[in-house]
Structures are given as structure tokens and as C-alpha cells.
Scaffold this motif. Structure first.
Motif, mmCIF file in Angstrom:
data_model
loop_
_atom_site.group_PDB
_atom_site.id
_atom_site.type_symbol
_atom_site.label_atom_id
_atom_site.label_comp_id
_atom_site.label_asym_id
_atom_site.label_seq_id
_atom_site.Cartn_x
_atom_site.Cartn_y
_atom_site.Cartn_z
ATOM 1 N N GLY A 76 43.577 24.793 46.077
ATOM 2 C CA GLY A 76 42.932 25.938 45.454
ATOM 3 C C GLY A 76 41.949 26.495 46.474
ATOM 4 O O GLY A 76 41.290 25.746 47.179
ATOM 5 N N GLY A 77 41.867 27.774 46.598
ATOM 6 C CA GLY A 77 41.002 28.367 47.617
ATOM 7 C C GLY A 77 41.795 28.808 48.829
ATOM 8 O O GLY A 77 41.289 29.494 49.702
ATOM 9 N N THR B 161 39.952 27.349 52.205
ATOM 10 C CA THR B 161 39.773 25.910 52.040
ATOM 11 C C THR B 161 40.395 25.164 53.208
ATOM 12 O O THR B 161 39.802 24.211 53.732
#
Length: 84
Positions: free
Chosen positions: A56-57, A61
Motif C-alpha cells: 500500500g502506498g 513506499t
């Protein structure tokens, strides 16, 4: 502490864009889009041994992981290749 082997793998990891990239599935294939970490000869970083790690990101990330020097260890992780 990172081993010399872990450091060498981390140094070659690149954030790449997956665009309709196929990976082997039990009854066919997964078709993935997004970002993942790729090693030029070993493949994509994976935690399940089937599909690349796509947090996620997304790209941000993955960039954070790389900015911190990559992974501390690859124990329990896999490197998977896409279908040609």
C-alpha cells in the motif's frame, strides 16, 4: 545486520512499473499493474513466492524501503519471475 550477499542484492534492486505483467497462478496467471522491486537477474521481490510485493502506498513506499538501504535480510522471502 545486512550480510554482504544481502547488500549486493539490495544494490541491484530497482523500482519498476508492472503493466499487464503476468505471473504464474495455480490455474492460469495473475495479470498485475503497479510498482514492484525488481532484480535484473533474480526477479521480483515476493513474500508469498507467487506475486511481487506491492505495498500500500505504491512507488513512494518502495522508494522509502530503498532510501533506508533496502531489506535487512531476504530470509523467508522469494524472488519470482514473470511469465514471458
Amino acid at each position: 545486520m545486512r550480510t554482504p550477499e544481502t547488500i549486493a542484492i539490495n544494490d541491484q534492486l530497482q523500482i519498476v512499473r508492472l503493466q499487464n505483467t503476468k505471473f504464474q497462478a495455480p490455474n492460469g496467471y495473475w495479470l498485475l499493474d503497479g510498482y514492484a522491486l525488481h532484480h535484473p537477474s533474480l526477479g521480483y521481490v515476493s513474500f508469498d513466492g507467487e506475486t511481487p510485493f506491492q505495498p500500500g502506498g505504491g512507488k513512494a513506499t518502495l522508494q522509502s524501503v530503498m532510501d533506508l538501504g533496502g531489506f535487512v535480510s531476504f530470509e523467508g522471502m522469494y524472488l519470482v519471475k514473470s511469465l514471458q
